[in-house]
Design a protein around this motif. Structure first.
Motif, short mmCIF file in Angstrom:
data_model
loop_
_atom_site.label_atom_id
_atom_site.label_comp_id
_atom_site.label_asym_id
_atom_site.label_seq_id
_atom_site.Cartn_x
_atom_site.Cartn_y
_atom_site.Cartn_z
N ASP A 181 0.81 -1.21 0.00
CA ASP A 181 0.00 0.00 0.00
C ASP A 181 0.84 1.26 0.00
OD1 ASP A 181 -3.00 0.45 0.12
OD2 ASP A 181 -2.28 1.93 1.57
N TRP A 182 2.15 1.15 0.13
CA TRP A 182 2.99 2.33 0.02
C TRP A 182 2.92 2.96 -1.38
CZ3 TRP A 182 7.04 2.26 -3.51
CH2 TRP A 182 7.46 1.00 -3.97
N ARG A 183 2.43 2.23 -2.35
CA ARG A 183 2.28 2.78 -3.70
C ARG A 183 1.02 3.65 -3.85
NH1 ARG A 183 3.88 -2.64 -4.70
NH2 ARG A 183 5.87 -2.81 -5.81
N ARG A 184 0.17 3.68 -2.84
CA ARG A 184 -1.13 4.32 -2.98
C ARG A 184 -1.03 5.79 -3.37
NH1 ARG A 184 -6.25 3.07 -1.76
NH2 ARG A 184 -5.56 1.06 -0.92
N THR A 185 -0.04 6.51 -2.87
CA THR A 185 0.10 7.93 -3.19
C THR A 185 0.95 8.17 -4.43
OG1 THR A 185 1.96 8.11 -1.65
CG2 THR A 185 -0.23 8.63 -0.78
N ASN A 186 1.26 7.11 -5.17
CA ASN A 186 2.03 7.20 -6.43
C ASN A 186 3.37 7.90 -6.25
OD1 ASN A 186 0.01 5.94 -8.14
ND2 ASN A 186 -1.17 7.84 -7.96
N PRO A 187 4.19 7.43 -5.31
CA PRO A 187 5.50 8.06 -5.11
C PRO A 187 6.45 7.75 -6.27
CG PRO A 187 5.36 6.06 -3.82
CD PRO A 187 4.00 6.26 -4.44
N ASP A 188 7.43 8.62 -6.43
CA ASP A 188 8.50 8.39 -7.41
C ASP A 188 9.73 7.76 -6.77
OD1 ASP A 188 7.22 9.72 -9.73
OD2 ASP A 188 7.37 11.50 -8.46
N LEU A 189 9.90 7.97 -5.46
CA LEU A 189 11.07 7.49 -4.74
C LEU A 189 10.65 7.01 -3.36
CD1 LEU A 189 13.32 10.55 -5.60
CD2 LEU A 189 13.65 8.26 -6.55
N ALA A 190 11.48 6.19 -2.74
CA ALA A 190 11.25 5.76 -1.36
C ALA A 190 12.60 5.73 -0.65
CB ALA A 190 10.60 4.39 -1.32
N PHE A 191 12.68 6.38 0.52
CA PHE A 191 13.92 6.28 1.29
C PHE A 191 13.79 5.30 2.44
CE2 PHE A 191 11.65 9.68 3.50
CZ PHE A 191 11.82 9.35 4.83
N PHE A 192 12.53 4.92 2.80
CA PHE A 192 12.39 3.87 3.80
C PHE A 192 11.01 3.25 3.70
CE2 PHE A 192 11.27 2.06 7.91
CZ PHE A 192 12.37 1.22 8.10
N LEU A 193 10.99 1.91 3.67
CA LEU A 193 9.78 1.12 3.80
C LEU A 193 10.01 0.14 4.93
CD1 LEU A 193 9.01 0.39 0.04
CD2 LEU A 193 8.05 2.18 1.47
N PRO A 194 9.02 -0.04 5.82
CA PRO A 194 9.25 -0.86 7.01
C PRO A 194 9.46 -2.33 6.66
CG PRO A 194 6.96 -0.20 6.87
CD PRO A 194 7.69 0.55 5.80
N PRO A 195 10.17 -3.07 7.52
CA PRO A 195 10.51 -4.46 7.24
C PRO A 195 9.33 -5.40 7.40
CG PRO A 195 11.32 -3.84 9.40
CD PRO A 195 10.77 -2.59 8.79
#
Length: 430
Positions: A13-27
């Protein structure tokens, strides 16, 4: 753009806001459940991206820590994450709300709250710092505790620390000095929260805004030799009235988390969140020593108010001289059954472009807002919060603007703010 090989997450669900980059996603599974708060990403002297944020199981938890990562390829891959500062020796002495201050020659100071474990809250704290002389690759302990100034809003015993946080990166004022905004909560032993009511189930606490200027950080002194100026000069800090439940809130102030920018004429302008359903603002013509009484922020003089619940309202100055104001674009009252004091009304997320109007009473005027993104009201386990709390930051280099933000305080993401996106957002001339 996102190198997904670096990330393992328990939710797509981290894709929900349509990001271009990610510096941290939880494990996976989630070791910590509120992984990303107070997101401050900066460009270093060498051109790397340096991300600093607060990391914990949940807000106010005993494991709050300052985390850091670094990227040399524009945010596609990152080092770490590494713990820059963890919990202290004694219970309650957590580390939180880290913010960087960078000298002209490249020394980086990361200041953060070290809770005293005394007083009303974990926000009762002193400032500690770590220092890097190699562009954020390694850090050394600054070896000093810096007290927030003691005011009439604080507990009588200075050992308890003041209940303050810094939430954004500093800007440079017209004298090229670093200055940053502070939220200060009045101790409940000095002034208690208002009684609970239908509009404010937990009551309303008294809080104000002030500022901190770093006088000599470009000289790269050791932390114990830093020269600091607390602003405004008097402890009659920036305030805003509480406009509802006036039976209980007369004389109370509630303004927080100033978004601070420099105007072309050298004045300082700060927008702030309030419980009134609007953003409010104030202006200083004397480098922060005194401030105009706060007012409701409008899209232009005499225009509609810029509506927002009690949710972060960052304000950024772009390299081309325009400004970006983030807002929710509703007042929170009745929004999905919530009021402005309920954090679940912190969505969707909008952006407005601002321009300087030198002869106007309100010196920044704004375009109609543009919808950036939304969670669609969907929360994520274990807290299921649908919010978009814009504890965010902006980086800009060679025309590339990136808004770095926390999605539901779980995912650390980046979104390009392009010229094409901003082009339709015109600001009234007069």
């Amino acid at each position: 753009m996102i190198d997904e090989s670096q990330h393992q997450t328990y939710s797509d669900d981290w894709r929900r806001t349509n990001p271009d980059l990610a510096f941290f996603l939880p494990p996976t599974p989630p070791e910590w459940q509120e992984s990303v708060d107070h997101v401050l990403v900066s460009l270093t002297r060498e051109g790397a991206l340096l991300a600093i944020w607060t990391y914990c199981t949940q807000e106010h938890a005993a494991d709050e820590s300052i985390m850091v990562r670094r990227s040399e390829d524009g945010g596609r891959t990152w080092t770490g994450p590494d713990v820059l500062a963890g919990p202290g020796r004694y219970p309650g002495q957590v580390a939180s709300f880290g913010f960087p201050v960078m000298s002209q020659n490249g020394r980086i100071y990361c200041f953060y709250n070290r809770s005293t474990g005394l007083g009303d809250s974990y926000t009762n704290a002193f400032l500690e710092c770590k220092v890097s002389d190699d562009d954020g690759r390694t850090w050394v302990d600054g070896g000093v505790q810096i007290p927030f100034r003691h005011t009439r809003f604080d507990l009588p015993d200075p050992k308890a620390g003041a209940s303050c946080i810094v939430w954004q990166k500093p800007i440079r004022d017209r004298n090229n000095k670093h200055i940053v905004g502070i939220t200060r909560w009045t101790s409940e032993r000095v002034r208690r929260r208002t009684p609970a009511s239908a509009k404010a189930p937990r009551g309303v606490g008294d809080c104000h805004v002030e500022f901190l200027r770093f006088e000599n950080i470009d000289d790269e002194p050791d932390p114990q030799d830093l020269e600091l100026t607390w602003l405004p000069d008097s402890d009659d800090l920036v305030s805003s009235p509480v406009m509802f439940d006036t039976e209980y809130t007369a004389g109370y102030s509630f303004c927080q988390e100033p978004g601070l920018v420099l105007l072309p004429d050298g004045r300082l302008f700060a927008s702030m969140r309030t419980p009134n359903g609007q953003i409010w603002y104030t202006v200083s013509a004397d480098d922060g020593h005194s401030w105009r009484p706060s007012e409701m922020l409008r899209f232009r003089d005499g225009g509609a108010p810029m509506e927002n619940p009690v949710s972060p309202t960052p304000l950024y100055r772009l390299h081309d001289g325009r400004y970006i104001q983030l807002l929710q674009n509703h007042d929170g009252w009745g929004y999905n059954g919530f009021g402005p004091l309920n954090s679940d009304s912190r969505r969707p997320q909008f952006l407005a472009v601002g321009e300087f109007r030198p002869n106007a009473h309100q010196p920044l005027w704004f375009s109609e807002p543009l919808l950036l993104f939304d969670t669609d009201g969907v929360g994520i386990a274990p807290h299921y919060r649908p919010w978009l709390s814009m504890y965010s930051s902006l980086t800009e280099r060679e025309g590339e603007r990136i808004l770095w933000y926390s999605d539901r305080k779980l995912f650390g993401l980046g979104r390009y703010i392009t010229d094409e996106m901003l082009a339709p957002l015109t600001v009234p001339e007069a």
